[in-house]
Design an enzyme around this catalytic site. Structure first.
Site, short mmCIF file in Angstrom:
data_model
loop_
_atom_site.label_atom_id
_atom_site.label_comp_id
_atom_site.label_asym_id
_atom_site.label_seq_id
_atom_site.Cartn_x
_atom_site.Cartn_y
_atom_site.Cartn_z
N ASP A 52 0.86 -1.19 0.00
CA ASP A 52 0.00 0.00 0.00
C ASP A 52 0.89 1.23 0.00
OD1 ASP A 52 -2.06 2.06 0.88
OD2 ASP A 52 -3.27 0.25 1.01
N ASP A 72 4.41 3.23 -4.10
CA ASP A 72 3.51 3.93 -5.01
C ASP A 72 3.33 3.07 -6.25
OD1 ASP A 72 2.18 5.55 -6.76
OD2 ASP A 72 3.56 7.25 -6.62
N TYR A 163 -14.46 6.34 -12.57
CA TYR A 163 -14.14 5.19 -11.71
C TYR A 163 -14.71 3.91 -12.33
CZ TYR A 163 -14.66 2.05 -7.67
OH TYR A 163 -14.64 0.98 -6.82
N LYS A 167 -12.87 0.35 -13.62
CA LYS A 167 -13.25 -0.97 -13.11
C LYS A 167 -13.78 -1.87 -14.23
CE LYS A 167 -12.14 -0.55 -8.77
NZ LYS A 167 -11.13 -1.42 -8.13
N THR A 198 -16.75 1.41 4.20
CA THR A 198 -15.31 1.65 4.24
C THR A 198 -15.10 3.16 4.32
OG1 THR A 198 -15.01 1.96 1.85
CG2 THR A 198 -14.94 -0.31 2.67
#
Length: 258
Positions: A52, A72, A163, A167, A198
């Site tokens: 991460d 990154d 987005y 995906k 989340t």
């Protein structure tokens, strides 16, 4: 300290150790879904490398006795370095979970070129580069890849169209790779989470009107948490799913069928 006379550690019971002796690499491992995936795979016996951009990756890795890699994923050469490090430290790579993802909430025509490029780099290009880097060790292990896509992969959702486009690309990449990598013994699947509680969704789900509208379309009557997604991924990377590839599993409480 152990001596050469000490017995080797015994694996836990089979029901709790489907991934005993295997190594998993999870990107986005400090996120709400990613951290649940890390813990679920570790509970199944896997050694987990947590990747991460957030420093929390190291802490989560320490919790499960794994390796934390702060990196990154948009850097061109970082994928190969990560895979090489994991294989060097553990001797193998059996599972790759591409869970890293970011979201930009804006009308599609208003997104800046920089935001668009960053979205594509994190959500799609990083998964592609990691897969390229991981093919050889995954083939040697007859391993498995799971990509985390979204319900917006195959439907238009106003406000997150860019987005959804990334995906959708990841979903198509999943299917294409399943065809191309199957002969090498690598299975490639995806999960498509619905509305999961989340940090990424917290602000939107805090809107009572939006939350009520979402809940009215979920037959199971509740929002998901990270564990709901992680448990499906644990199944997909295990031998229980040994004849499953190219699948996209909705983890949405039935939202997508209403």
């Amino acid at each position: 300290m152990t001596s050469s006379q000490d017995p080797a550690p015994s694996p836990p019971p089979a029901a709790a150790a489907q991934l005993w002796g295997r190594t998993a690499l999870v990107t986005g491992g400090s996120g709400g879904i990613g951290s649940a995936i890390v813990r679920a795979l570790a509970e199944q016996g896997a050694t987990v490398a947590v990747v991460d951009a957030d420093e929390r990756a190291r802490g989560i890795a320490a919790e499960v006795g794994g390796t934390g890699v702060v990196a990154d994923l948009t850097e061109p050469d970082v994928a190969q370095r990560i895979v090489d490090q994991v294989v060097s430290e553990t001797g193998s790579l059996d599972v790759l979970v591409n869970a890293a993802g970011i979201q930009v909430r804006t009308p599609a025509i208003d997104i800046s070129p920089q935001a668009w490029e960053h979205l594509v780099a994190v959500n799609l290009t990083a998964a592609y580069r990691l897969t390229q880097a991981a093919v050889k060790p995954l083939a040697a292990a007859r391993g498995s890849i799971v990509n985390v896509v979204s319900l917006s992969s195959d439907r238009a959702v106003a406000g997150i169209v860019p987005y959804g486009a990334t995906k959708a690309g990841l979903l198509q990449l999943t299917k294409g790779l399943a065809v191309e990598l199957g002969p090498q013994g690598i299975r490639v699947n995806a999960v498509a989470p619905g509305y999961v509680v989340t940090p990424m969704t917290a602000e939107k789900l805090a809107d009572p009107e939006f939350r009520e509208r979402v809940m009215s379309r979920i037959p199971l009557g509740r929002l998901a948490d990270g564990d709901d997604v992680a448990d499906v991924i644990s199944f997909l990377v295990s031998d229980a799913a040994r004849y499953v590839t190219g699948a996209v599993v909705p983890v949405d409480g039935g939202y997508s069928i209403t």
